[in-house]
Design a protein around this motif. Sequence first.
Motif, PDB file in Angstrom:
ATOM      1  N   SER A 169      10.407  57.543 -38.989  1.00 44.53           N
ATOM      2  CA  SER A 169      10.227  57.953 -40.387  1.00 44.53           C
ATOM      3  C   SER A 169       8.751  58.080 -40.730  1.00 44.53           C
ATOM      4  O   SER A 169       8.402  58.621 -41.780  1.00 44.53           O
ATOM      5  CB  SER A 169      10.867  56.926 -41.320  1.00 44.53           C
ATOM      6  OG  SER A 169      10.099  55.732 -41.338  1.00 44.53           O
ATOM      7  N   PRO A 187       4.990  54.191 -52.525  1.00 40.82           N
ATOM      8  CA  PRO A 187       5.084  54.568 -51.115  1.00 40.82           C
ATOM      9  C   PRO A 187       6.482  55.030 -50.689  1.00 40.82           C
ATOM     10  O   PRO A 187       6.630  55.666 -49.649  1.00 40.82           O
ATOM     11  CB  PRO A 187       4.689  53.296 -50.377  1.00 40.82           C
ATOM     12  CG  PRO A 187       4.928  52.192 -51.344  1.00 40.82           C
ATOM     13  CD  PRO A 187       4.737  52.764 -52.699  1.00 40.82           C
ATOM     14  N   ILE A 188       7.500  54.703 -51.471  1.00 43.36           N
ATOM     15  CA  ILE A 188       8.841  55.123 -51.071  1.00 43.36           C
ATOM     16  C   ILE A 188       9.000  56.635 -51.328  1.00 43.36           C
ATOM     17  O   ILE A 188       9.741  57.318 -50.655  1.00 43.36           O
ATOM     18  CB  ILE A 188       9.927  54.285 -51.792  1.00 43.36           C
ATOM     19  CG1 ILE A 188       9.812  52.828 -51.332  1.00 43.36           C
ATOM     20  CG2 ILE A 188      11.319  54.817 -51.494  1.00 43.36           C
ATOM     21  CD1 ILE A 188      10.849  51.894 -51.847  1.00 43.36           C
ATOM     22  N   TRP A 218      11.116  52.902 -37.398  1.00 45.14           N
ATOM     23  CA  TRP A 218      10.081  53.103 -38.414  1.00 45.14           C
ATOM     24  C   TRP A 218       9.027  54.090 -37.932  1.00 45.14           C
ATOM     25  O   TRP A 218       8.333  54.707 -38.731  1.00 45.14           O
ATOM     26  CB  TRP A 218       9.449  51.751 -38.777  1.00 45.14           C
ATOM     27  CG  TRP A 218      10.375  50.917 -39.601  1.00 45.14           C
ATOM     28  CD1 TRP A 218      11.547  50.352 -39.182  1.00 45.14           C
ATOM     29  CD2 TRP A 218      10.244  50.585 -40.990  1.00 45.14           C
ATOM     30  NE1 TRP A 218      12.137  49.678 -40.216  1.00 45.14           N
ATOM     31  CE2 TRP A 218      11.355  49.807 -41.343  1.00 45.14           C
ATOM     32  CE3 TRP A 218       9.279  50.869 -41.963  1.00 45.14           C
ATOM     33  CZ2 TRP A 218      11.541  49.303 -42.630  1.00 45.14           C
ATOM     34  CZ3 TRP A 218       9.460  50.364 -43.233  1.00 45.14           C
ATOM     35  CH2 TRP A 218      10.587  49.594 -43.564  1.00 45.14           C
ATOM     36  N   TYR A 274      13.622  60.899 -45.990  1.00 45.37           N
ATOM     37  CA  TYR A 274      14.000  60.229 -44.736  1.00 45.37           C
ATOM     38  C   TYR A 274      15.017  61.032 -43.935  1.00 45.37           C
ATOM     39  O   TYR A 274      15.025  61.005 -42.713  1.00 45.37           O
ATOM     40  CB  TYR A 274      14.563  58.826 -45.013  1.00 45.37           C
ATOM     41  CG  TYR A 274      13.550  57.959 -45.708  1.00 45.37           C
ATOM     42  CD1 TYR A 274      12.529  57.353 -44.984  1.00 45.37           C
ATOM     43  CD2 TYR A 274      13.570  57.811 -47.091  1.00 45.37           C
ATOM     44  CE1 TYR A 274      11.555  56.602 -45.626  1.00 45.37           C
ATOM     45  CE2 TYR A 274      12.603  57.058 -47.740  1.00 45.37           C
ATOM     46  CZ  TYR A 274      11.600  56.457 -46.999  1.00 45.37           C
ATOM     47  OH  TYR A 274      10.644  55.738 -47.633  1.00 45.37           O
ATOM     48  N   ARG A 310       6.839  55.493 -41.222  1.00 43.23           N
ATOM     49  CA  ARG A 310       6.375  54.387 -42.052  1.00 43.23           C
ATOM     50  C   ARG A 310       5.840  53.203 -41.245  1.00 43.23           C
ATOM     51  O   ARG A 310       5.307  52.260 -41.823  1.00 43.23           O
ATOM     52  CB  ARG A 310       7.502  53.891 -42.974  1.00 43.23           C
ATOM     53  CG  ARG A 310       7.739  54.834 -44.147  1.00 43.23           C
ATOM     54  CD  ARG A 310       8.280  54.125 -45.356  1.00 43.23           C
ATOM     55  NE  ARG A 310       9.625  53.608 -45.177  1.00 43.23           N
ATOM     56  CZ  ARG A 310      10.297  52.977 -46.129  1.00 43.23           C
ATOM     57  NH1 ARG A 310       9.752  52.769 -47.320  1.00 43.23           N
ATOM     58  NH2 ARG A 310      11.526  52.547 -45.916  1.00 43.23           N
ATOM     59  N   TYR A 311       6.016  53.254 -39.912  1.00 45.19           N
ATOM     60  CA  TYR A 311       5.534  52.112 -39.124  1.00 45.19           C
ATOM     61  C   TYR A 311       4.034  51.947 -39.303  1.00 45.19           C
ATOM     62  O   TYR A 311       3.524  50.841 -39.411  1.00 45.19           O
ATOM     63  CB  TYR A 311       5.878  52.299 -37.643  1.00 45.19           C
ATOM     64  CG  TYR A 311       5.635  51.043 -36.825  1.00 45.19           C
ATOM     65  CD1 TYR A 311       6.404  49.902 -37.029  1.00 45.19           C
ATOM     66  CD2 TYR A 311       4.628  50.997 -35.872  1.00 45.19           C
ATOM     67  CE1 TYR A 311       6.176  48.749 -36.298  1.00 45.19           C
ATOM     68  CE2 TYR A 311       4.389  49.846 -35.129  1.00 45.19           C
ATOM     69  CZ  TYR A 311       5.164  48.727 -35.342  1.00 45.19           C
ATOM     70  OH  TYR A 311       4.941  47.579 -34.620  1.00 45.19           O
ATOM     71  N   ASP A 317       2.329  53.624 -41.863  1.00 46.92           N
ATOM     72  CA  ASP A 317       2.005  53.669 -43.294  1.00 46.92           C
ATOM     73  C   ASP A 317       2.169  52.326 -44.001  1.00 46.92           C
ATOM     74  O   ASP A 317       1.453  52.041 -44.946  1.00 46.92           O
ATOM     75  CB  ASP A 317       2.910  54.686 -44.013  1.00 46.92           C
ATOM     76  CG  ASP A 317       2.605  56.103 -43.557  1.00 46.92           C
ATOM     77  OD1 ASP A 317       1.590  56.271 -42.848  1.00 46.92           O
ATOM     78  OD2 ASP A 317       3.382  57.026 -43.893  1.00 46.92           O
ATOM     79  N   TYR A 318       3.132  51.527 -43.555  1.00 52.22           N
ATOM     80  CA  TYR A 318       3.487  50.352 -44.360  1.00 52.22           C
ATOM     81  C   TYR A 318       2.392  49.298 -44.378  1.00 52.22           C
ATOM     82  O   TYR A 318       2.294  48.503 -45.298  1.00 52.22           O
ATOM     83  CB  TYR A 318       4.808  49.746 -43.869  1.00 52.22           C
ATOM     84  CG  TYR A 318       5.665  49.276 -45.013  1.00 52.22           C
ATOM     85  CD1 TYR A 318       6.616  50.112 -45.590  1.00 52.22           C
ATOM     86  CD2 TYR A 318       5.513  47.994 -45.544  1.00 52.22           C
ATOM     87  CE1 TYR A 318       7.384  49.696 -46.651  1.00 52.22           C
ATOM     88  CE2 TYR A 318       6.280  47.573 -46.612  1.00 52.22           C
ATOM     89  CZ  TYR A 318       7.216  48.419 -47.161  1.00 52.22           C
ATOM     90  OH  TYR A 318       7.972  48.004 -48.215  1.00 52.22           O
ATOM     91  N   GLU A 376      15.365  53.170 -43.363  1.00 49.85           N
ATOM     92  CA  GLU A 376      15.489  53.646 -41.976  1.00 49.85           C
ATOM     93  C   GLU A 376      16.801  53.176 -41.348  1.00 49.85           C
ATOM     94  O   GLU A 376      17.515  53.956 -40.698  1.00 49.85           O
ATOM     95  CB  GLU A 376      14.308  53.143 -41.131  1.00 49.85           C
ATOM     96  CG  GLU A 376      13.014  53.898 -41.361  1.00 49.85           C
ATOM     97  CD  GLU A 376      12.275  53.471 -42.632  1.00 49.85           C
ATOM     98  OE1 GLU A 376      12.784  52.593 -43.359  1.00 49.85           O
ATOM     99  OE2 GLU A 376      11.188  54.019 -42.897  1.00 49.85           O
TER     100      GLU A 376
END
Length: 441
Positions: free
Chosen positions: A83, A201-202, A80, A295, A85-86, A88-89, A112
């Motif tokens: 990408s 967010p995707i 993550w 991604y 997103r670690y 961001d999530y 991911e």
Amino acid sequence: MRLSQFFLPTLKETPSEAQIASHRLMLRAGMVRQLTAGIYSWLPLGHRVLKKIEQIVREEQDKIGFNELLMPTIQPAELWQESGRYDDYGLEMLRITDRHDRKMLFGPTNEEAITDIFRKDVRSYKQLPQLLYHIQWKFRDEIRPRFGVMRGREFYMKDAYSFDIDYESARHTYNKIFLAYCRTFTRLGVKAIPMVADTGPIGGDLSHEFIILADTGESEVFCDKKWLDKDLTGKGVDLNDRTGLENWVQGTLEDYAATEEMHDASNEAVTALGDDLVTTRGIEVGHIFHFGTKYSEPMGATVLGPDGTEVPVQMGSYGIGVSRLVGALIEASHDENGIIWPESVAPYKVGLINLRTGDDECDAACEDAYAKLTNAGIEVLYDDRDIRAGGKFADMDLIGLPWQIVIGPKGLKNGVVELKNRKSGEKTEVTFEAALNQLSA
RNA sequence: CGGGGAGUAGCGCAGUCUGGUAGCGUACCUGCUUUGGGAGCAGGGGGUCGCGAGUUCGAAUCUCGCCUUCCCGACCA
């Protein structure tokens, strides 16, 4: 199944924590029990419904050429971080640490993980498209879980992922999924309307939400009333005919439908509708995205094209909330006495009620009926409990099986049983053989 | 995370204001009578009153702290 041997803890009264219909009914019907906020155990009856929905979802994915696999619930943080997103999530991601102090997480989704699988083994455009899906538990640490399984923290989702060589091909995949979703929800016995969606967010630029209309839905939605009786089965559409499928999708989407975030009251298409604009609430049960190289680029998911150059693949992801659907179907179909299951997902097709357990004649007639129904391949739940008739009627209505066969001493004297349709409430007195014939049809 | 409720038997609730042996309905067990839409009578089992401190001769009840859970809002399959 004999009810005397089945774990069905029904409740006469509603536990105080349950507010909306589906949550109340799922608890009362003994389908689920809460373990902690937003986390539920699925009891036998609920589990059967969950598995039936899952199977329909699976069959429709398989029909359009997707391959089922199974990815883990626990994922490493590094993936993550790659990408991006670690970070961001946010807090919705449940982060955990293993004994070696490695950062892990309970997967909220699998872009991911699937991209990692893809990039390790796919090298050439000749291997595309790759169409993969799994049905697996997810965890999102919601700020406020609510409405029972409709917004749980742990939930069961079908998520599909596609990898195509270019946009045109990816769009065709998107269209196939679109059709599969329309067919899936139709088979589940509900109207789920595709609405243009915010990609959130995707990310990405092509996205639709599938929304079931229900008063208790979480968001307000707007649509042309034509949607209400529109046929979404796509009969005769050829999956391999790109143009034909594209035309069907565009034709289907012609009529206005939008969620609150995307709704524009001043839009010409909206003002032209006038009284034909339906304003109601909806439950999101599916969401499809095309997001291009969001991604594949950062994670290096590339293939060699025909000209020998390396290109990042075009991706999309497509989700159906399987556990949420259990609640959503109940929201869409219940009455004051309980649940009314569509036949395709009902935990059993028929409930057999023995009005006088312990009476030799009644017991014999019911045993015979139970054996014949079972032999005919009909799923039957036989209420052989030694309790009074009233409780059996109440429980059977509560759990909402589509049909009830009621056998009691009075009817037996005249050689008839009562066949009741749960949805219409219609009761008819017929011979058991006639009932069996009707249910076998 | 802001606002508002609630934690007492499996479930639904009363009791808390005004401290003094923990109750009701239902469910459960036993017996009898009943039996076509959640039966009646009799007997019975089941409780760390969310947790921890404190005040008091004595706390479900008063004080302080904490936890859990539900609802409304912002976010989401």
